[in-house]
Design a protein around this motif. Sequence first.
Motif, PDB file in Angstrom:
ATOM      1  N   ILE A 105       0.950  -1.131  -0.080  1.00  0.00           N
ATOM      2  CA  ILE A 105      -0.182   0.055   0.104  1.00  0.00           C
ATOM      3  C   ILE A 105       0.938   1.268   0.132  1.00  0.00           C
ATOM      4  CG2 ILE A 105      -1.473   1.489   1.216  1.00  0.00           C
ATOM      5  CD1 ILE A 105      -2.727  -1.244   2.370  1.00  0.00           C
ATOM      6  N   TRP A 106       0.446   2.252  -0.884  1.00  0.00           N
ATOM      7  CA  TRP A 106       1.172   3.588  -0.692  1.00  0.00           C
ATOM      8  C   TRP A 106       0.354   4.697  -1.139  1.00  0.00           C
ATOM      9  CZ3 TRP A 106       0.420   5.735  -5.339  1.00  0.00           C
ATOM     10  CH2 TRP A 106      -0.362   5.025  -6.531  1.00  0.00           C
ATOM     11  N   VAL A 107       0.883   5.814  -0.290  1.00  0.00           N
ATOM     12  CA  VAL A 107       0.055   7.229  -0.569  1.00  0.00           C
ATOM     13  C   VAL A 107       1.138   8.160  -1.283  1.00  0.00           C
ATOM     14  CG1 VAL A 107      -1.218   8.778   0.756  1.00  0.00           C
ATOM     15  CG2 VAL A 107      -1.420   6.632   1.319  1.00  0.00           C
ATOM     16  N   ARG A 108       0.698   8.861  -2.095  1.00  0.00           N
ATOM     17  CA  ARG A 108       1.634   9.880  -2.648  1.00  0.00           C
ATOM     18  C   ARG A 108       1.077  11.166  -2.481  1.00  0.00           C
ATOM     19  NH1 ARG A 108       3.248  11.558  -8.168  1.00  0.00           N
ATOM     20  NH2 ARG A 108       1.922  10.105  -8.992  1.00  0.00           N
ATOM     21  N   ASN A 109       1.928  12.274  -1.868  1.00  0.00           N
ATOM     22  CA  ASN A 109       1.266  13.518  -1.639  1.00  0.00           C
ATOM     23  C   ASN A 109       1.579  14.127  -2.978  1.00  0.00           C
ATOM     24  OD1 ASN A 109       0.912  16.185  -1.051  1.00  0.00           O
ATOM     25  ND2 ASN A 109       0.935  15.850   0.947  1.00  0.00           N
ATOM     26  N   LEU A 110       0.962  14.758  -3.865  1.00  0.00           N
ATOM     27  CA  LEU A 110       1.196  15.337  -4.951  1.00  0.00           C
ATOM     28  C   LEU A 110       1.897  16.486  -4.900  1.00  0.00           C
ATOM     29  CD1 LEU A 110      -1.868  14.135  -7.168  1.00  0.00           C
ATOM     30  CD2 LEU A 110       0.396  13.130  -7.233  1.00  0.00           C
ATOM     31  N   ALA A 111       1.445  17.459  -3.642  1.00  0.00           N
ATOM     32  CA  ALA A 111       1.916  18.703  -3.464  1.00  0.00           C
ATOM     33  C   ALA A 111       3.440  18.676  -3.112  1.00  0.00           C
ATOM     34  CB  ALA A 111       0.878  19.434  -2.562  1.00  0.00           C
ATOM     35  N   GLU A 112       3.563  17.699  -2.115  1.00  0.00           N
ATOM     36  CA  GLU A 112       5.042  17.664  -1.596  1.00  0.00           C
ATOM     37  C   GLU A 112       5.914  16.742  -1.875  1.00  0.00           C
ATOM     38  OE1 GLU A 112       3.695  17.486   2.715  1.00  0.00           O
ATOM     39  OE2 GLU A 112       2.566  19.123   2.393  1.00  0.00           O
ATOM     40  N   GLU A 145       5.818  13.473  -1.878  1.00  0.00           N
ATOM     41  CA  GLU A 145       6.457  12.460  -1.038  1.00  0.00           C
ATOM     42  C   GLU A 145       5.654  11.081  -1.077  1.00  0.00           C
ATOM     43  OE1 GLU A 145       7.466  15.259   2.973  1.00  0.00           O
ATOM     44  OE2 GLU A 145       5.808  13.948   3.041  1.00  0.00           O
ATOM     45  N   VAL A 146       6.128  10.050  -0.730  1.00  0.00           N
ATOM     46  CA  VAL A 146       5.344   8.898  -0.732  1.00  0.00           C
ATOM     47  C   VAL A 146       5.591   8.085   0.486  1.00  0.00           C
ATOM     48  CG1 VAL A 146       5.342   6.718  -1.988  1.00  0.00           C
ATOM     49  CG2 VAL A 146       6.013   8.623  -3.283  1.00  0.00           C
ATOM     50  N   TRP A 147       4.601   7.593   0.856  1.00  0.00           N
ATOM     51  CA  TRP A 147       4.432   6.832   2.081  1.00  0.00           C
ATOM     52  C   TRP A 147       4.140   5.501   1.729  1.00  0.00           C
ATOM     53  CZ3 TRP A 147       0.959   3.430   3.731  1.00  0.00           C
ATOM     54  CH2 TRP A 147       1.019   2.663   4.790  1.00  0.00           C
ATOM     55  N   ALA A 148       4.925   4.299   2.073  1.00  0.00           N
ATOM     56  CA  ALA A 148       4.590   3.053   1.682  1.00  0.00           C
ATOM     57  C   ALA A 148       4.779   2.231   2.692  1.00  0.00           C
ATOM     58  CB  ALA A 148       5.870   2.592   0.496  1.00  0.00           C
ATOM     59  N   SER A 149       4.100   0.964   2.728  1.00  0.00           N
ATOM     60  CA  SER A 149       3.924   0.142   3.756  1.00  0.00           C
ATOM     61  C   SER A 149       5.162  -0.703   3.623  1.00  0.00           C
ATOM     62  CB  SER A 149       2.545  -0.838   3.331  1.00  0.00           C
ATOM     63  OG  SER A 149       2.583  -1.594   2.333  1.00  0.00           O
ATOM     64  N   PRO A 150       5.507  -1.647   4.495  1.00  0.00           N
ATOM     65  CA  PRO A 150       6.499  -2.361   4.579  1.00  0.00           C
ATOM     66  C   PRO A 150       6.607  -3.429   3.380  1.00  0.00           C
ATOM     67  CG  PRO A 150       5.710  -2.100   6.796  1.00  0.00           C
ATOM     68  CD  PRO A 150       4.898  -1.478   6.041  1.00  0.00           C
ATOM     69  N   ARG A 151       5.277  -3.786   3.197  1.00  0.00           N
ATOM     70  CA  ARG A 151       5.282  -4.938   2.064  1.00  0.00           C
ATOM     71  C   ARG A 151       5.520  -4.262   0.778  1.00  0.00           C
ATOM     72  NH1 ARG A 151       5.169 -10.083   0.869  1.00  0.00           N
ATOM     73  NH2 ARG A 151       4.067 -10.593   2.922  1.00  0.00           N
ATOM     74  N   TRP A 152       5.051  -2.857   0.593  1.00  0.00           N
ATOM     75  CA  TRP A 152       5.601  -2.189  -0.741  1.00  0.00           C
ATOM     76  C   TRP A 152       6.820  -2.085  -0.755  1.00  0.00           C
ATOM     77  CZ3 TRP A 152       7.850   1.954  -2.501  1.00  0.00           C
ATOM     78  CH2 TRP A 152       7.593   2.462  -3.945  1.00  0.00           C
ATOM     79  N   ARG A 153       7.508  -1.759   0.289  1.00  0.00           N
ATOM     80  CA  ARG A 153       9.009  -1.529   0.224  1.00  0.00           C
ATOM     81  C   ARG A 153       9.785  -2.996  -0.058  1.00  0.00           C
ATOM     82  NH1 ARG A 153      11.374   3.016   2.671  1.00  0.00           N
ATOM     83  NH2 ARG A 153       9.841   4.367   3.160  1.00  0.00           N
ATOM     84  N   THR A 154       9.244  -3.933   0.179  1.00  0.00           N
ATOM     85  CA  THR A 154       9.898  -5.332   0.029  1.00  0.00           C
ATOM     86  C   THR A 154       9.476  -5.436  -1.454  1.00  0.00           C
ATOM     87  OG1 THR A 154       9.021  -6.013   2.192  1.00  0.00           O
ATOM     88  CG2 THR A 154       9.846  -7.743   0.620  1.00  0.00           C
ATOM     89  N   LEU A 155       8.376  -5.246  -2.076  1.00  0.00           N
ATOM     90  CA  LEU A 155       8.077  -5.341  -3.576  1.00  0.00           C
ATOM     91  C   LEU A 155       8.981  -4.768  -4.267  1.00  0.00           C
ATOM     92  CD1 LEU A 155       4.129  -5.475  -3.709  1.00  0.00           C
ATOM     93  CD2 LEU A 155       5.952  -7.422  -4.317  1.00  0.00           C
ATOM     94  N   PHE A 156       9.333  -3.571  -4.170  1.00  0.00           N
ATOM     95  CA  PHE A 156      10.079  -2.620  -4.968  1.00  0.00           C
ATOM     96  C   PHE A 156      11.531  -2.670  -4.416  1.00  0.00           C
ATOM     97  CE2 PHE A 156       7.148  -0.048  -7.676  1.00  0.00           C
ATOM     98  CZ  PHE A 156       6.072  -0.688  -7.397  1.00  0.00           C
TER      99      PHE A 156
END
Lengths: 717, 199
Positions: A373-380, A382-393
């Motif tokens: 899971i990830w959330v990208r703040n378009l203004a700043e 920044e990308v927040w990403a869950s640990p699973r996402w970090r593992t995937l990428f």
Amino acid sequence: MFAAKRVLGVKARLASLVLVSVIPMATVAGLLLADYYQRGREQLIGSTMTRAQAMAAGLDREFDHSVAALQALATSRQLADGDLAGFHLRASEALTNLHADSLVLVGLDGRLLMSTRRPYGTPLPKLPRTPLLKHILATGQPGVSALFPGPLAGTLIYTVGVPVRRNGEISMTLNATAAPAQLEGLMKAQQLPASWRTGLIDSQGKIAVRSHDSARYLGHSVTPALAQHLAQSPDGGFQSTTLDGIAVYTVYSTAPRSKWVVAMGIPLDELTGGLRQALAWLVAGTLAALALGLALAWRMGSTVAGSVQALVAPARAVGQGELPAIPPLPLREANDLRQALLDAATQLRQAQAAARESANRLALAAEAAELGIWVRNLAEHEVWASPRWRTLFGFQPGDQVTLEAVLQRVHPADRDATRAVLAAPQQRYHTEFRLQLPSGGERWISSRGSVEPDARGEPLLVRGVSQDVSERKQTELAILQKQQEVTLLSRVAMLGELSGALAHELNQPLAAILSNAQAAQRFLRAPQPALAEVEEILADIVAADRRAGDIIRRLRGLFGKAESQQQPIRASAVATEVEALLRNELVNRGVALKLDLQAPDAEVLADRVQLQQVLLNLVINACDAMAGVAPGNASVTLRCARDEQGMLCFVVSDHGPGIVQEQLERIFEPFFSTKEHGMGLGLSICRNIASAHGGKLWAANNGEGGAAFHFCLPEAA
Amino acid sequence: MTGRWVNLVDDQPDVLKALLRLLAAAGLPARAFGSADEFLASSAPQEAGCVVLDLSMPGIDGLGLQQLLAARASLLPVIFLSGHGDLASGVQAMKAGASDFLTKPVDGDLLLAAVQSALERNAAARASHASQAELQQRLASLTAREREVLPLLADGMLNKQIAAALGTAEQTIKIHRARILQKMQVRSVTALVRLMEQA
């Protein structure tokens, strides 16, 4: 609360409500009052005018009374006899019955001939001015004089005169003189209010009698205002100031015969005093009502505002998820709101608890499904990403994640397409791409996202999930490859069936070449070789060789690679090529192929070989369907035209037995065949090819017998 | 020999043109037809020569044309040219009396040999056909009695034996015999027997 500066409070609103209610009422009352007084004033002035006219008529009657008495005396015997002494006696007796101070006789030259003020025989003066005498002599009618100083009385008097005739000629005039005080009775009879200023004015505009200070103003000229009005009109009314300085409304009327004037002055104080007082009461009442109303509004406003403000802090507390204590309020509606706030607080706490539970469940589900899971703040950025996402990428827990860092891990072949999707995301999007892992190797990622807009509708956040789909992707690729292989194999199998005909086709140019070449050899062996003939033969050999080359090229195309390559192709050209490939097969089967090309220039975006494959299949099937038709009668039509939807359609129709209704769709299923030795793959593969080109393939029975296969493709732009 | 034509029937203009040249180069008069119908509509089927037929053609094909010619009692020998060596067609063609069955591309010498052979066959056939007609004419001139006597004569029976078999006088048979030999334009019974073997 944030717009408090510009928004009116409840107190101000209630105060304006009071003002809006009271002021128009008071205004209307004032206007009605003024109107009422205006009517009263007009009525008073009207009735005063009537009285003034009546008094003026009374004045004329008073003078007429004197005239009648004088005319009676003028015909007395003593006068006829010229016995003035006798007449003096007679006149003195008559004086008591007249409203007069004296009787005099005036000669035609203005000399006084007799006066009851003096004993008969006393010398009498001559009158300095004789306006009345001139009037009587000019008209022969009686008249009334203006005030003048009496030569004998020594005071201002007026006189009424009649002509005295002897032998039809005027010989003198008989006059009754009187002090203006004689007329006071006439004024008193009117019983006018004491404050009013009333006056009798002679025909020359001099005051004769006045209700106030009569002696002082006797003989005074009237006010210039009245004099001016008199000059303009015999009757009228106007506002002015009296000689003794009182503001009045003056009404005047001129007696018709004597031209004396009655003037009545109504003090303005009386005329408007009532109105002023009533208005004063009205203003006082209005102010009192306003004061009371505003005081009540202030109190009520304080109650409402206090109740509302008491709920502000608790509402904030509810917003922060607290459960505040709110004391009961003095307003029912505010109490309802208080109860609603308390309910909302309870529900909010429940909802928050449910949301926490839901988030926990979602996290668990995401973990179980191996979703990153990830959330990208378009203004700043920044990308927040869950640990699973970090593992995937392949990001370490501490690594900073940015869009660029993600794109650097995307396979170079997919990077531009992925950048296009991620940099300007659509409302909802789904993309698939390969990752090149830092540890080496590839991973297929499926990424879905949705954009969350801010208050203005601009994209603010992108939320999404990413998943490893390498396994599915590999399976898909394998299936695609298999499909392409099957397509190729089916084509090769079909060409195998056609091999005899195709070989024959190739034999034609070869036969022509061999015969031509051997003919040439013979020509050249002749004693005088016909070289022109040989040259012609060689040209024919070259042409036939080219023809053979074309046939081989066409065949090589059909045996070519499995991969599909789409490019713009003229549809009619493909139809013509198919006809050329099948020429011999059709001759062998005794079937005539009719081409009906309606859109000769239309192009489709397609793989040329696969298009040929479909058309070859359909035409061969049509020929098979007519196996039972007598050779020479069998014909197949290949039509190419645009349909109503703007698609470019090939229609292959035969006049064989047609297709059983239930099998119109089944014939496209794999391994379904109506032929004895059919594999049942041809049509199924043709339909796959149609779908891969964004087109359709279906079968229908013709109305007049036989079947028609429709193969429709979108026309190339 | 005049009026002898090699007729080419093929739907392929290029092939027709090449074959015409080949035959012309070999000194053989040839003419070309683009289809079976065109050929049938001409006078060619009744004339001397041979026909070189393409096996597969639109409309009436090679085998079809062969059958039609046979039905019309044409004497033209048929040489088939086939694009591919289809055994079944070849067998069928040969059974129906084809002169030759060649495959395309055909070697010039092979074709010319086949054509020569076919032309000779045609000449022979036409000659045989002509003598047969003559023989039939002579037979037709015999009386009914003479036709009864003829087979017995050809069998080599003596006048006495024939008279016995027919129940008549030997002298009568003698007269019949002289008449028959005269009408059949032979000088001896041996020549008569040879003539009858042709019939």
